[in-house]
Design a protein around this motif. Structure first.
Motif, short mmCIF file in Angstrom:
data_model
loop_
_atom_site.label_atom_id
_atom_site.label_comp_id
_atom_site.label_asym_id
_atom_site.label_seq_id
_atom_site.Cartn_x
_atom_site.Cartn_y
_atom_site.Cartn_z
N GLY A 79 -8.45 -13.96 4.10
CA GLY A 79 -7.54 -14.59 5.04
C GLY A 79 -6.20 -14.88 4.39
O GLY A 79 -5.53 -15.86 4.70
N LYS A 80 -5.80 -14.01 3.46
CA LYS A 80 -4.59 -14.24 2.66
C LYS A 80 -3.59 -13.12 2.88
O LYS A 80 -3.95 -11.95 2.89
CB LYS A 80 -5.00 -14.29 1.18
CG LYS A 80 -3.86 -14.54 0.21
CD LYS A 80 -4.42 -14.62 -1.21
CE LYS A 80 -3.34 -14.85 -2.23
NZ LYS A 80 -2.70 -16.14 -2.15
N MET A 81 -2.32 -13.49 3.03
CA MET A 81 -1.23 -12.51 3.14
C MET A 81 -0.89 -12.06 1.73
O MET A 81 -0.54 -12.87 0.87
CB MET A 81 -0.02 -13.16 3.81
CG MET A 81 1.01 -12.17 4.32
SD MET A 81 2.16 -11.55 3.11
CE MET A 81 3.33 -12.87 3.05
N ILE A 82 -1.03 -10.75 1.48
CA ILE A 82 -0.87 -10.23 0.12
C ILE A 82 0.32 -9.28 -0.03
O ILE A 82 0.55 -8.73 -1.10
CB ILE A 82 -2.16 -9.54 -0.36
CG1 ILE A 82 -2.52 -8.35 0.55
CG2 ILE A 82 -3.30 -10.54 -0.45
CD1 ILE A 82 -3.64 -7.47 0.03
N GLY A 83 1.06 -9.07 1.06
CA GLY A 83 2.21 -8.17 0.99
C GLY A 83 2.82 -7.95 2.35
O GLY A 83 2.42 -8.57 3.34
N THR A 84 3.77 -7.03 2.39
CA THR A 84 4.40 -6.64 3.65
C THR A 84 4.51 -5.13 3.70
O THR A 84 4.55 -4.46 2.67
CB THR A 84 5.81 -7.23 3.82
OG1 THR A 84 6.62 -6.82 2.73
CG2 THR A 84 5.78 -8.75 3.93
N ILE A 85 4.58 -4.62 4.91
CA ILE A 85 4.82 -3.20 5.12
C ILE A 85 5.66 -3.10 6.38
O ILE A 85 5.46 -3.86 7.33
CB ILE A 85 3.50 -2.40 5.23
CG1 ILE A 85 3.78 -0.89 5.22
CG2 ILE A 85 2.66 -2.85 6.42
CD1 ILE A 85 2.56 -0.05 4.90
N ASP A 86 6.62 -2.20 6.37
CA ASP A 86 7.47 -2.12 7.56
C ASP A 86 8.10 -0.75 7.73
O ASP A 86 8.11 0.07 6.83
CB ASP A 86 8.56 -3.19 7.54
CG ASP A 86 9.46 -3.16 6.31
OD1 ASP A 86 9.05 -2.69 5.26
OD2 ASP A 86 10.59 -3.65 6.43
#
Length: 189
Positions: A83-90
């Protein structure tokens, strides 16, 4: 409403085996600061290492404003098991008229080497071909970013060339290796 207006206005959740790609929120500031403050993560990125959580919160407000203005296609990469945000992608750039978009990503160093970036990229590329009407997805990277090069090759991208001194990054002009995959060549698993 055009397809692009709909997608910009309603960024969908994309689920993979291990990940949720979803909108960012201000609640992600702590998780984002954890990797945004790591010089190893920012080394090949156009942004400077985050010095304080205020830097991270400012960046998150920029993204949230982009959602409101319907001009940002940035997803949080959340590891479902934690349940952890580990990065971004866009999709950094989307030229809908030309059926082309540019992908970019950043991942916490704590999660490197587990195929997570590849999993997220493959899902986002498939979304682009299936829902955004893309014919080509591109990814320009610093030529000596070998980890990113491996990710791109694993999702079916090929190196199309190097654009010399193509981008001003952190005060100097850098070359960009141009990788891309065509819809006809992409195999979603």
């Amino acid at each position: 409403m055009t397809d692009s207006e709909h997608i910009y206005g309603h960024l969908p959740v994309i689920e993979t085996g291990r990940l949720l790609l979803r909108k960012l929120t201000l609640a992600d500031a702590g998780d984002m600061f954890e990797y945004g403050s790591d010089p190893m993560v920012s080394r090949f990125m156009p942004w400077e290492v985050h010095q304080t959580t205020a830097d991270t919160e400012e960046y998150l407000r920029f993204i949230l404003n982009g959602y409101e203005q319907k001009n940002k296609l940035t997803w949080a990469i959340e590891l479902k098991s934690e349940g952890k945000m580990i990065g971004t992608i866009d999709y950094v750039k989307w030229l809908s008229k030309h059926g082309r978009a540019e992908i970019g990503y950043a991942l916490s160093r704590n999660y490197w080497g587990n195929g997570l970036t590849q999993e997220a990229a493959k899902a986002l590329i498939a979304f682009g071909f299936e829902k955004m009407g893309l014919n080509k997805v591109e990814a320009p990277i610093i030529p000596d970013n070998f980890q990113s090069q491996r990710v791109l090759e694993k999702v079916g991208m090929v190196k199309e060339g190097v654009a010399r001194q193509h981008f001003l990054m952190k005060g100097r002009f850098v070359d960009l290796a141009m990788y891309a995959v065509l819809k006809a060549d992409f195999i979603a698993e």
